[in-house]
Design a protein around this motif. Structure first.
Motif, short mmCIF file in Angstrom:
data_model
loop_
_atom_site.label_atom_id
_atom_site.label_comp_id
_atom_site.label_asym_id
_atom_site.label_seq_id
_atom_site.Cartn_x
_atom_site.Cartn_y
_atom_site.Cartn_z
N HIS A 1 0.92 -1.37 0.03
CA HIS A 1 0.01 0.49 0.21
C HIS A 1 1.14 1.71 0.19
CE1 HIS A 1 -3.72 2.59 1.82
NE2 HIS A 1 -2.92 2.58 1.09
N ALA A 2 2.13 1.70 0.56
CA ALA A 2 2.75 2.22 0.72
C ALA A 2 3.45 2.24 -0.01
CB ALA A 2 3.77 2.50 1.71
N LEU A 3 4.11 1.52 -0.96
CA LEU A 3 4.53 1.66 -2.56
C LEU A 3 3.24 1.95 -3.31
CD1 LEU A 3 6.50 -1.33 -2.51
CD2 LEU A 3 7.59 0.28 -3.13
N LEU A 4 2.16 1.74 -3.40
CA LEU A 4 1.22 2.02 -4.02
C LEU A 4 0.59 3.40 -4.23
CD1 LEU A 4 -0.90 2.05 -5.88
CD2 LEU A 4 -2.53 0.80 -4.25
N TRP A 5 0.88 4.02 -2.73
CA TRP A 5 0.73 5.96 -2.56
C TRP A 5 1.98 6.40 -3.13
CZ3 TRP A 5 3.83 9.00 1.00
CH2 TRP A 5 2.80 10.06 1.25
N LYS A 6 3.20 5.92 -2.96
CA LYS A 6 3.62 6.55 -3.37
C LYS A 6 4.01 6.94 -4.86
CE LYS A 6 8.46 8.99 -3.21
NZ LYS A 6 8.38 10.02 -3.69
N LEU A 7 4.18 5.69 -5.48
CA LEU A 7 3.92 5.55 -7.30
C LEU A 7 3.33 6.61 -7.70
CD1 LEU A 7 4.74 1.18 -7.68
CD2 LEU A 7 6.54 3.57 -7.09
N ARG A 8 2.59 6.44 -7.28
CA ARG A 8 0.96 7.34 -7.29
C ARG A 8 1.53 8.65 -6.95
NH1 ARG A 8 -2.73 6.33 -10.82
NH2 ARG A 8 -3.93 4.80 -9.68
N ARG A 9 1.65 8.79 -6.24
CA ARG A 9 2.70 10.41 -6.56
C ARG A 9 3.69 11.01 -7.26
NH1 ARG A 9 -0.07 9.82 -2.12
NH2 ARG A 9 -0.75 11.97 -0.55
N ASP A 10 4.83 10.02 -7.85
CA ASP A 10 5.17 10.38 -8.43
C ASP A 10 4.34 10.13 -9.92
OD1 ASP A 10 6.96 10.06 -6.33
OD2 ASP A 10 7.87 8.40 -6.08
N ALA A 11 3.80 9.37 -9.61
CA ALA A 11 2.70 9.22 -11.53
C ALA A 11 1.06 9.30 -11.16
CB ALA A 11 3.27 7.87 -12.20
N PRO A 12 0.72 10.83 -11.10
CA PRO A 12 -0.74 10.77 -10.53
C PRO A 12 -1.26 9.92 -11.10
CG PRO A 12 0.62 12.70 -9.76
CD PRO A 12 1.70 11.81 -10.94
N ASP A 13 -0.52 10.15 -13.30
CA ASP A 13 -2.29 10.06 -14.66
C ASP A 13 -1.58 8.03 -14.50
OD1 ASP A 13 -3.05 12.04 -14.47
OD2 ASP A 13 -1.17 12.85 -15.78
N ALA A 14 -1.34 7.86 -14.11
CA ALA A 14 -0.50 6.27 -13.90
C ALA A 14 -1.16 5.13 -14.01
CB ALA A 14 0.56 5.65 -13.71
N ASP A 15 -2.02 4.15 -14.83
CA ASP A 15 -2.76 3.18 -14.69
C ASP A 15 -2.07 2.21 -13.26
OD1 ASP A 15 -4.93 3.53 -16.18
OD2 ASP A 15 -4.14 2.52 -17.64
N ILE A 16 -1.76 2.09 -12.64
CA ILE A 16 -1.79 1.12 -11.30
C ILE A 16 -2.67 -0.19 -10.94
CG2 ILE A 16 -0.69 1.43 -9.30
CD1 ILE A 16 0.24 3.75 -9.22
N PHE A 17 -2.45 -1.23 -11.42
CA PHE A 17 -2.92 -2.86 -10.82
C PHE A 17 -1.75 -2.55 -9.47
CE2 PHE A 17 -3.13 -1.44 -15.34
CZ PHE A 17 -4.21 -2.22 -16.00
N ALA A 18 -3.36 -3.98 -8.79
CA ALA A 18 -2.53 -4.79 -7.94
C ALA A 18 -3.46 -6.01 -7.49
CB ALA A 18 -3.06 -3.91 -6.12
N THR A 19 -2.04 -7.03 -7.53
CA THR A 19 -2.83 -8.44 -6.97
C THR A 19 -3.65 -7.60 -5.80
OG1 THR A 19 -1.36 -8.77 -6.60
CG2 THR A 19 -1.12 -9.57 -8.13
N ARG A 20 -5.35 -8.75 -5.98
CA ARG A 20 -5.99 -8.70 -4.93
C ARG A 20 -5.31 -7.95 -4.08
NH1 ARG A 20 -6.53 -14.93 -3.92
NH2 ARG A 20 -5.22 -14.74 -2.30
#
Ligand code: GLY
Length: 431
Positions: A13-32
């Motif tokens: 979740h912390a990785l997602l939080w940071k990557l979302r900040r670094d790339a606000p427009d990215a499509d981010i997928f996560a396993t389950r």
């Protein structure tokens, strides 16, 4: 950009939080994804260790970057599979991941490379281990060589405890295959530190040092857990100590891995002991630490995504640096009643609206969003509340206060996270 995060705990979740900040427009997928990740990512219904299915899915979805959280898929060869399909992925190969998945391999590598660590012996038979323990004496640490979900190291004050630990691993196979080989090492005295380095195979780019709290109870008492809290940075890590970590631990280890034919590209996490004789390695992990990541990443101002993407593409980190906010972060983990023993699930969680503004973030671990709206507990470690502050005292106070505002039946948390650092702080009676 299309990013896949493998794993669904607090670290991810912390990785997602940071990557979302670094790339606000990215499509981010996560396993389950857990209940906190779900609203901010698109769910992939594949288990992380099913590397065949995941690599096929990532190829079909044209994923630009995959970031792997847990050690399981790395040890199962997820990076090898993705690379074979030409898919950029951040993490070490299965062979390089042995730095975590085989304690015996890691200890031999350190010994051969002159990396400071405790003396050790490796055993595959109980009579051999017992004879050694009776002759060697205690205190010692008995470790299952393989992956044991953070529970495979037993600190033994007496020879009898050590023989019991070796018997449960080698005789009773309490840790299954992970305990068929056992490492016995000398007990080290000192303060433990967690240091993460993003590695391109040659260069270690060190992130902020942190410290976690493994015991369930305040004052570091009671059984070990997956981590009840963390803080960063750690003031005993001076520039000289960082230099020592880089030159005596990370660089020789990376060189030795390359010489062994398994260059390490990914996140190398050194669990270190600051002893009277200098830094010594307690263990290496081949991935970000949990819950330390939840304290370190909120302090990172520069892009993590750029570093991970560079390494995943096979590039060099030469000339790269990371930039950090001033101040401190303290992460308080909230757990279910009974954890780390048996606990109930399905308790409704209430997080006050607005809690997460202004330097407070909630990272979910064992949570599920039922029917997209009812947030319930689904694990022992439920979530972590990270707060930033101008100093560790402020961060600790804010983290405690924010955790007090989150409620679910049976919730508990430690109120003393960062106690060592607080004792060192100016104005403290022990400073
Ligand atoms: N914080 C310990 C670990 O991640 O293994």
């Amino acid at each position: 950009m299309r990013i896949l995060i493998v794993g669904n705990g607090g670290r991810e979740h912390a990785l997602l939080w940071k990557l979302r900040r670094d790339a606000p427009d990215a499509d981010i997928f996560a396993t389950r994804p857990n209940g906190g990740m779900a609203p901010h990512s698109r769910a992939v219904p594949i288990v992380p260790t099913d590397v065949e299915a995941l690599s096929g899915w990532a190829a079909s979805q044209r994923i630009d970057l995959t970031v792997v959280g847990p050690e399981g898929p790395l040890a199962a060869g997820i990076v090898d599979r993705f690379r074979a399909k030409g898919l950029p992925i951040f993490g070490p190969t299965r062979e390089a991941a042995r730095i975590e998945s085989s304690k015996a391999f890691a200890k031999d590598l350190m010994r051969n490379a002159g990396v400071p660590t405790a003396e050790h012996r490796t055993f595959r038979d109980l009579p051999g281990a017992e004879a050694y323990l009776r002759e060697h004496g205690a205190p010692v640490v008995v470790k299952a060589s393989g992956l044991a979900a953070g529970k495979g190291a037993v600190v033994c004050a007496t020879v009898e405890e050590a023989v019991d630990a070796a018997r449960s691993m080698l005789g009773d196979l309490a840790f299954g295959e992970a305990g068929r080989e056992v490492v016995v090492e000398d007990f080290m005295e000192g303060e433990e530190l967690s240091m993460f380095a993003v590695s391109d195979g040659t260069l270690p780019l060190l992130l902020l040092p942190s410290q976690d709290h493994k015991r369930v109870g305040e004052g570091d008492v009671g059984p070990n857990t997956g981590g009840m809290g963390a803080y960063a940075p750690v003031s005993i890590v001076t520039p000289a100590l960082l230099h020592e970590a880089r030159t005596r631990v990370f660089e020789p280890t990376l060189r030795a891995l390359t010489a062994d034919g398994c260059t390490f590209q990914g996140l190398l996490y050194a669990g270190l002991m600051s002893t009277k004789e200098g830094l010594k390695v307690v263990e290496f992990n081949c991935r970000f630490g949990d819950p330390e990541t939840q304290a370190v990443l909120p302090l990172m101002e520069s892009s993590l995504l750029e570093l991970l993407a560079t390494v995943a593409e096979g590039g060099s980190l030469r000339g790269r640096t990371a930039r950090w906010r001033a101040g401190a972060a303290v992460t308080t983990v909230m757990a279910s009643a009974g954890y780390p023993g048996p606990y109930e699930k399905g308790k409704e969680i209430h997080i006050p609206g607005g809690l997460e503004s202004d330097g407070v973030a909630v990272f979910h671990a064992g949570t599920t969003l039922e029917e997209g709206e009812r947030l319930v507990t689904s694990g022992g470690r439920v979530l972590a509340v990270t707060a930033l502050g101008a100093d560790v005292e402020e961060a600790a106070k804010r983290s405690r206060e924010a955790a007090s505002a989150v409620t679910f039946e049976g919730a508990f948390f430690r109120r003393d996270i960062a106690w060592r650092e607080l004792a060192r702080a100016p104005g403290s009676a022990n400073a």
